[in-house]
Design an enzyme around this catalytic site. Structure first.
Site, PDB file in Angstrom:
ATOM      1  N   GLN A 115      -0.372   4.966   1.003  1.00  0.00           N
ATOM      2  CA  GLN A 115      -0.223   4.987   2.705  1.00  0.00           C
ATOM      3  C   GLN A 115       0.555   5.798   3.346  1.00  0.00           C
ATOM      4  O   GLN A 115       0.553   6.024   3.899  1.00  0.00           O
ATOM      5  CB  GLN A 115      -1.252   3.778   2.951  1.00  0.00           C
ATOM      6  CG  GLN A 115      -1.328   3.745   4.109  1.00  0.00           C
ATOM      7  CD  GLN A 115      -2.482   4.950   4.729  1.00  0.00           C
ATOM      8  OE1 GLN A 115      -3.913   4.855   4.334  1.00  0.00           O
ATOM      9  NE2 GLN A 115      -2.374   5.439   5.528  1.00  0.00           N
ATOM     10  N   HIS A 133       0.551  -1.304   0.169  1.00  0.00           N
ATOM     11  CA  HIS A 133      -0.046  -0.475  -0.533  1.00  0.00           C
ATOM     12  C   HIS A 133       0.771   1.230   0.031  1.00  0.00           C
ATOM     13  O   HIS A 133       0.787   2.496   1.116  1.00  0.00           O
ATOM     14  CB  HIS A 133      -0.965  -0.313   1.004  1.00  0.00           C
ATOM     15  CG  HIS A 133      -2.038   0.816   0.762  1.00  0.00           C
ATOM     16  ND1 HIS A 133      -2.353   1.690   0.393  1.00  0.00           N
ATOM     17  CD2 HIS A 133      -2.933   1.496   1.710  1.00  0.00           C
ATOM     18  CE1 HIS A 133      -3.484   2.489   0.359  1.00  0.00           C
ATOM     19  NE2 HIS A 133      -4.320   1.784   1.420  1.00  0.00           N
ATOM     20  N   CYS A 180      -3.296   3.685   9.717  1.00  0.00           N
ATOM     21  CA  CYS A 180      -4.016   3.738   8.680  1.00  0.00           C
ATOM     22  C   CYS A 180      -5.177   4.176   8.140  1.00  0.00           C
ATOM     23  O   CYS A 180      -5.875   4.551   6.925  1.00  0.00           O
ATOM     24  CB  CYS A 180      -3.138   2.406   7.700  1.00  0.00           C
ATOM     25  SG  CYS A 180      -3.793   1.264   7.961  1.00  0.00           S
ATOM     26  N   ARG A 211      -3.173  11.858   3.531  1.00  0.00           N
ATOM     27  CA  ARG A 211      -3.423  10.380   1.432  1.00  0.00           C
ATOM     28  C   ARG A 211      -4.081  11.676   0.383  1.00  0.00           C
ATOM     29  O   ARG A 211      -3.333  11.613  -0.354  1.00  0.00           O
ATOM     30  CB  ARG A 211      -4.445   9.673   1.850  1.00  0.00           C
ATOM     31  CG  ARG A 211      -4.487   8.509   3.073  1.00  0.00           C
ATOM     32  CD  ARG A 211      -3.173   7.995   2.377  1.00  0.00           C
ATOM     33  NE  ARG A 211      -3.595   7.243   1.190  1.00  0.00           N
ATOM     34  CZ  ARG A 211      -4.763   6.285   0.904  1.00  0.00           C
ATOM     35  NH1 ARG A 211      -5.608   5.851   1.670  1.00  0.00           N
ATOM     36  NH2 ARG A 211      -4.692   5.476  -0.187  1.00  0.00           N
ATOM     37  N   ASP A 232      -3.025  -1.240  12.596  1.00  0.00           N
ATOM     38  CA  ASP A 232      -3.836  -1.547  11.152  1.00  0.00           C
ATOM     39  C   ASP A 232      -4.524  -3.278  11.901  1.00  0.00           C
ATOM     40  O   ASP A 232      -4.154  -3.706  13.046  1.00  0.00           O
ATOM     41  CB  ASP A 232      -2.862  -2.225   9.848  1.00  0.00           C
ATOM     42  CG  ASP A 232      -4.019  -2.237   8.959  1.00  0.00           C
ATOM     43  OD1 ASP A 232      -4.388  -1.892   9.358  1.00  0.00           O
ATOM     44  OD2 ASP A 232      -3.178  -3.131   8.024  1.00  0.00           O
TER      45      ASP A 232
HETATM   46  N1  NVA Z   1      -4.086  -3.775   5.878  1.00  0.00           N
HETATM   47  C1  NVA Z   1      -5.384  -3.067   5.074  1.00  0.00           C
HETATM   48  C2  NVA Z   1      -5.446  -2.302   4.987  1.00  0.00           C
HETATM   49  C3  NVA Z   1      -6.025  -1.493   5.002  1.00  0.00           C
HETATM   50  C4  NVA Z   1      -6.523   0.058   4.532  1.00  0.00           C
HETATM   51  C5  NVA Z   1      -6.296  -4.281   4.168  1.00  0.00           C
HETATM   52  O1  NVA Z   1      -5.489  -4.319   3.735  1.00  0.00           O
HETATM   53  O2  NVA Z   1      -7.417  -4.540   4.144  1.00  0.00           O
HETATM   54  N1   CP Z   2      -6.654   3.652   4.907  1.00  0.00           N
HETATM   55  C1   CP Z   2      -6.868   2.795   4.010  1.00  0.00           C
HETATM   56  O1   CP Z   2      -6.155   2.962   2.516  1.00  0.00           O
HETATM   57  O2   CP Z   2      -7.999   3.088   3.917  1.00  0.00           O
HETATM   58  P1   CP Z   2      -9.476   2.904   2.779  1.00  0.00           P
HETATM   59  O3   CP Z   2      -8.969   1.007   2.946  1.00  0.00           O
HETATM   60  O4   CP Z   2     -11.015   3.372   2.985  1.00  0.00           O
HETATM   61  O5   CP Z   2      -9.213   3.214   1.484  1.00  0.00           O
END
Ligand code: NVA
Ligand code: CP
Length: 311
Positions: free
Chosen positions: A138, A135, A269, A297, A227
């Site tokens: 982020q 990600h 995040c 973001r 997270d």
């Molecule tokens: N690790 C989490 C991050 C969400 C922004 C996911 O992948 O669901």
């Molecule tokens: N942190 C983040 O990516 O949030 P969303 O999954 O809501 O986009």
């Protein structure tokens, strides 16, 4: 075809330290412009951003769409039911079709290979808006937030507590090219990708550790980062209680923040499962940066897209 391939933003470690510094600087400038309501700055005028989502999103969807609009462009949202990426149509065909309508593509997918394929087969820049693997947007926003709060990201001790997931992978990508002290504190069996870990450690640019005792790992931390314990990766949410048991003792609460010391900030995040991986207390505390982080973001991504489009 490869000669004319435009740059994409898929992994933080595709960039070097100077590039990351430049992107963070640009993000601060754009943040200042947007915060001062200067609507004359419209570098994306006449351009379109196509956004592909195969997973849910609050921040990513709204920050990309609003951010692109505020700088004069138009963003298109394609949700999980719209195009059936890889099902109704091959990713490589979608990439070539969308490239003929749009100036830039953002994608949030399960398989990391999907964003790689979009970039390979498309002819416009692709921005990774989260995959099962990483990600990067982020962690660019997080770096911007740490820079704002602590003056710099360089050399800061960032202790991630929880699952060694996609967020950790992008912290490791940052650590590979940018000097930080990064600690992933996770239960046994939930460690990050060993190859990426090894690369981050072998790079010698950062101090990178994997630990399993939160109270010990956080000592002296500048940031404790959390997270969810179950990501959107297929099947994780369904594991429920059996998965959560492994994370006993890994909650980020007032006691853990105190173990770090009074200098320590809390980051996440989002979305957060309050009462699970973190408490209401740390989310609402004066040391919590979570909403500044969410706002950033938009500014970090605008800087990335401006760079990719050569604006
Ligand atoms: N690790 C989490 C991050 C969400 C922004 C996911 O992948 O669901
Ligand atoms: N942190 C983040 O990516 O949030 P969303 O999954 O809501 O986009």
């Amino acid at each position: 075809e490869s000669l004319s391939k435009p740059p994409s933003f898929l992994h933080i470690d595709d960039n070097d330290e100077a590039k990351i510094d430049a992107l963070l600087e640009r993000a601060s400038e754009i943040k200042h412009i947007i915060s001062s309501n200067d609507l004359a700055y419209q570098p994306f005028k006449g351009r379109t951003l196509c956004m592909i989502f195969t997973k849910p999103s609050l921040r990513t969807r709204v920050s990309f769409e609003t951010g692109f609009h505020l700088l004069g462009g138009h963003a298109i949202y394609l949700g999980p039911e719209d195009i059936g990426l890889g099902g109704r149509e091959d990713t490589k065909d979608i990439a070539r079709v969308l490239s003929r309508y749009n100036d830039i593509i953002m994608a949030r997918t399960f398989a990391h290979q999907d964003v790689l394929d979009l970039a390979e087969y498309g002819s416009v820049p692709v921005v990774n808006g989260l995959t099962d693997f990483n990600h990067p947007c982020q962690i660019m926003a997080d770096a911007l937030t740490i820079k704002e709060a602590l003056g710099s990201v360089k050399g800061k001790k960032i202790v991630y507590v929880g699952d060694g997931n996609n967020i950790v992978h992008s912290w490791l990508e940052l650590a590979t090219v940018y000097p930080i002290h990064f600690v992933c504190c996770c239960p046994e069996g939930y460690e990050p990708d060993p190859k990426l870990l090894e690369r981050a450690q072998a790079g010698g640019i950062s101090t990178v550790e994997v630990r399993c005792d939160p109270a010990d790992a956080v000592r002296g931390a500048d940031v404790i980062y959390g997270d969810v314990w179950a990501s959107m990766n297929a099947g994780q949410k369904e594991e429920g209680q059996s998965r959560y048991k492994a994370f006993d003792g890994f909650q980020i609460n007032g006691k853990l923040m105190a173990a770090a010391g009074p200098q320590c900030k809390f980051m996440h995040c989002l979305p957060a499962e309050r009462g699970l991986e973190c408490t209401d207390e740390v989310m609402e505390a004066p040391y919590s940066l979570v909403f500044q982080e969410a706002e950033n973001r938009m500014h970090a991504q605008n800087a990335i897209m401006l760079d990719l489009l050569g604006c």
